[in-house]
Scaffold this motif. Structure first.
Motif, PDB file in Angstrom:
ATOM      1  N   THR A 127      -2.208   8.106  14.224  1.00 27.30           N
ATOM      2  CA  THR A 127      -2.308   8.354  12.786  1.00 27.30           C
ATOM      3  C   THR A 127      -1.358   9.468  12.365  1.00 27.30           C
ATOM      4  O   THR A 127      -0.689   9.370  11.322  1.00 27.30           O
ATOM      5  N   ILE A 130       2.152   8.104  12.264  1.00 24.47           N
ATOM      6  CA  ILE A 130       2.393   7.245  11.103  1.00 24.47           C
ATOM      7  C   ILE A 130       2.491   8.070   9.827  1.00 24.47           C
ATOM      8  O   ILE A 130       3.406   7.878   9.011  1.00 24.47           O
ATOM      9  N   THR A 134       5.972   8.555   7.852  1.00 25.49           N
ATOM     10  CA  THR A 134       6.017   8.164   6.447  1.00 25.49           C
ATOM     11  C   THR A 134       6.561   9.303   5.592  1.00 25.49           C
ATOM     12  O   THR A 134       7.460   9.100   4.758  1.00 25.49           O
ATOM     13  N   ARG A 148       6.075   3.970   5.085  1.00 25.18           N
ATOM     14  CA  ARG A 148       4.969   3.689   6.015  1.00 25.18           C
ATOM     15  C   ARG A 148       5.230   2.402   6.797  1.00 25.18           C
ATOM     16  O   ARG A 148       4.999   2.343   8.003  1.00 25.18           O
ATOM     17  N   GLN A 149       5.702   1.367   6.103  1.00 31.17           N
ATOM     18  CA  GLN A 149       5.978   0.106   6.785  1.00 31.17           C
ATOM     19  C   GLN A 149       7.063   0.269   7.842  1.00 31.17           C
ATOM     20  O   GLN A 149       6.951  -0.283   8.950  1.00 31.17           O
ATOM     21  N   THR A 151       7.835   3.009   9.434  1.00 30.62           N
ATOM     22  CA  THR A 151       7.267   3.792  10.538  1.00 30.62           C
ATOM     23  C   THR A 151       6.400   2.929  11.442  1.00 30.62           C
ATOM     24  O   THR A 151       6.519   2.971  12.678  1.00 30.62           O
ATOM     25  N   LEU A 152       5.514   2.140  10.843  1.00 29.28           N
ATOM     26  CA  LEU A 152       4.652   1.261  11.629  1.00 29.28           C
ATOM     27  C   LEU A 152       5.467   0.261  12.442  1.00 29.28           C
ATOM     28  O   LEU A 152       5.161   0.001  13.616  1.00 29.28           O
ATOM     29  N   GLY A 156       5.369   0.439  16.472  1.00 27.92           N
ATOM     30  CA  GLY A 156       4.825  -0.742  17.126  1.00 27.92           C
ATOM     31  C   GLY A 156       5.841  -1.424  18.027  1.00 27.92           C
ATOM     32  O   GLY A 156       5.532  -1.797  19.173  1.00 27.92           O
TER      33      GLY A 156
END
Length: 205
Positions: A127, A130, A134, A148-149, A151-152, A156
């Motif tokens: 968390t 992320i 972000t 955020r997208q 970073t995820l 991942g």
């Protein structure tokens, strides 16, 4: 400056878990690797191995969380930055004999359903990555949702590619992930990084 016994124990535990996971590391291993008497481990960490692992993962997570900004700072194009992240990861893995996998991810997959205290510790680290990633990408000019997208997607893909690279003893999964992801972000400009007191400052409103 010499490290304290406590710091030496946590550093040793993180390094051992990076290579062996959680179950493969015993208190005796940590004592030997840190140079601390085994009684000292229980003196500093009354909760034993779980407490040591939790704090070691938290410390390691903070350090690993700084790596993406350190690489991306040198780029002004998001696509090139993404490719650079995976190229650097591939180089690091190859140079360490494919052992340079984050201990947080190693332990998270192993204990997600068995040791709740460590599951929550790894969740908190992810968390923080992320949220921190972000904020960093927002400070470089991306919108919050996109930041955020991105970073995820990076985190991942990195963790999955690390696992494949380590098992295959080949950097190809990391290079392939970077080459596949980079074109999606090519041409998206990154504003120059703004640093205040060594930390990235968000320029978002």
């Amino acid at each position: 400056m010499a490290r304290s016994t406590r710091e030496s124990i946590l550093t040793a535990a993180a390094e051992l878990m990076r290579h062996r996971g959680y179950a493969g590391v015993g208190m005796k291993d940590i004592a030997e690797a840190s140079g601390a008497p085994i009684g000292s481990l229980y003196h500093h960490f009354r909760g034993g191995k779980v407490e040591i692992a939790r704090e070691a993962l938290t410390n390691a997570g903070h350090a690993y969380g700084l790596l993406i900004p350190a690489v991306v700072d040198g780029y002004d194009d998001l696509g090139a930055a993404v490719e650079g992240i995976f190229a650097q990861a591939a180089e690091d893995m190859a140079q360490t004999g494919f052992a340079n996998m984050c201990p947080v991810a190693s332990v998270a997959g192993e204990i997600a359903d068995t040791v709740e205290e460590l599951r929550t510790a790894t969740r908190d680290v992810f968390t923080a990555w992320i949220d921190g990633g972000t904020a960093y990408f927002v400070s470089r000019g991306l919108g919050r949702t996109m930041g955020r997208q991105v970073t995820l997607a990076i985190v991942g893909a990195l963790e999955g590619a690390f696992l494949l690279a380590r098992a295959m003893r080949d950097a190809e999964p990391l290079l392939a992930a970077g080459a596949t992801m980079a074109p999606q972000f090519r041409g998206i400009a990154l504003v120059p990084p703004a640093h205040v007191g060594g930390a990235t400052r968000s320029v978002a409103t």
